[in-house]
Design an enzyme around this catalytic site. Structure first.
Site: not given
Ligand code: NAI
Length: 332
Positions: A264, A296
């Protein structure tokens, strides 16, 4: 103090200037539209901090230039930090902080918007009705109530998504190596293989790491329920795009909704409508009637942009004044 903001868009300037004025903060922000990389890093000359977004490249080469310029703070105006070489940043003694949760609901609501657009074909209906075509053929969807939805990564955004889907009357499955207790009232944690096999919709909400890169590949796509929908609002690198195209062509994958795409950075956040897009995988993806792509924009709400600016200023205060910063990135 001066701060160089990279990948800045007019809306970044609007919300950051709003926050700066509200706080009477004297920081001088230099807004640069270009992404940060080793070549553009020189634009941070004279600045003590840089403020970056998802597609800025903070690898060892970029950090070396920034260190040479005396930049000592990396302020991420996003949650994901897969684009930062944290070990090198720590070696240079750089302060690195992010905005961990500006609005999990904003991303979760966008995931739902994508699911329902693709499921009920509202984007196609909109175009048809404008042309006086009221035929329903081709617009058939499924009732979400009673369907099984698998949430991969039940962190802040995964939980927010699960809460909405629970409200729709879905059976919610989760998979997370570190499951939050907050998920228990919403659904059941299961191994990834079970989640893939049983879910009508799989929604990805885990971060991009070495372990999760291409977690959706030929093998995991084959393990999904035939005809299921895959949703990715997390990071493009979670999906092997070549494998996903093959699964769409074979009809194993029923539908794909993505707000993020592995390549992207060459496309998103800019108007390329007059360009020839030099990305054949992206070109193939947009030809499928059962693929929905947004650029995004999951985070893109007024509330989230306000929160991003506000928390970034809090992080900047931590850098200037010292003391504990709750949003500091771990030195790997
Ligand atoms: P978070 O840190 O609260 O949650 C992520 C979860 O994924 C954690 O509970 C972690 O244990 C889990 N995780 C780690 N490795 C894993 C695996 N192998 N399999 C399954 N689960 C696993 O993060 P949050 O705030 O929920 O954000 C998640 C993702 O969303 C971010 O890393 C970012 O990449 C993406 N994001 C996208 C946005 C967009 O505009 N499209 C905006 C903000 C975030």
């Amino acid at each position: 103090m001066k701060l160089a903001m990279f990948s800045s868009q007019p809306y970044d300037r609007r919300f950051f200037e709003e926050a700066r004025v509200a706080r009477s903060d004297a920081v001088e922000i230099h807004y640069h539209e270009t992404t940060l990389n080793a070549e553009t890093a020189v634009l941070a000359q004279g600045c003590a901090a840089v403020c970056v977004f998802v597609n800025d490249v903070l690898d060892a080469a970029t950090l070396e230039v920034l260190d040479g310029l005396g930049v000592k703070a990396l302020l991420l105006r996003c949650a994901g930090f897969n684009n930062v070489d944290l070990a090198t940043a720590a070696r240079y003694g750089m302060f690195a902080a992010r905005v961990p949760a500006y609005s999990p609901e904003a991303v979760a609501e966008h995931a739902l918007a994508m699911i329902q657009t693709l499921n009920r074909h509202t984007h196609r209906a909109w175009a048809r009705v404008r042309e006086g075509n009221f035929a329903l053929e081709g617009l058939l969807g499924m009732t979400l109530h009673g369907k099984t939805v698998g949430i991969v990564g039940t962190g802040k955004i995964g939980l927010a998504t699960a809460r909405i889907l629970k409200g729709f009357g879905c059976r919610v499955l989760g998979h997370d190596p570190y499951p939050s207790p907050a998920f228990a009232p919403l659904g059941t944690q299961v191994p990834l293989a079970q989640l893939l096999a049983e879910s009508d919709i799989v929604s990805l909400h885990c971060p991009l790491t070495d372990e999760t890169r291409h977690m959706i590949n030929a093998a995991t796509l084959a393990a999904m329920k035939p005809g299921a929908m895959l949703v990715n609002t997390s990071r493009g690198g979670l999906i092997d795009t070549v494998a996903v195209i093959a699964a769409l062509k074979s009809r194993q994958l029923g539908a794909l909704a993505i707000d993020v795409y592995e390549q992207e950075s060459a496309l998103f956040f800019h108007d390329h409508s007059g360009d020839i897009i030099d990305d054949d995988l992206f070109g193939r993806l947009v030809t499928f009637p059962n693929v929905l792509i947004t650029g995004h924009q999951g985070f893109f709400t007024i509330e989230a942009l306000r929160e991003i600016a506000s928390i970034t200023f809090d992080n900047l205060d931590c850098f200037r004044r010292g003391g504990v910063c709750a949003n500091l990135l771990p030195a790997l």
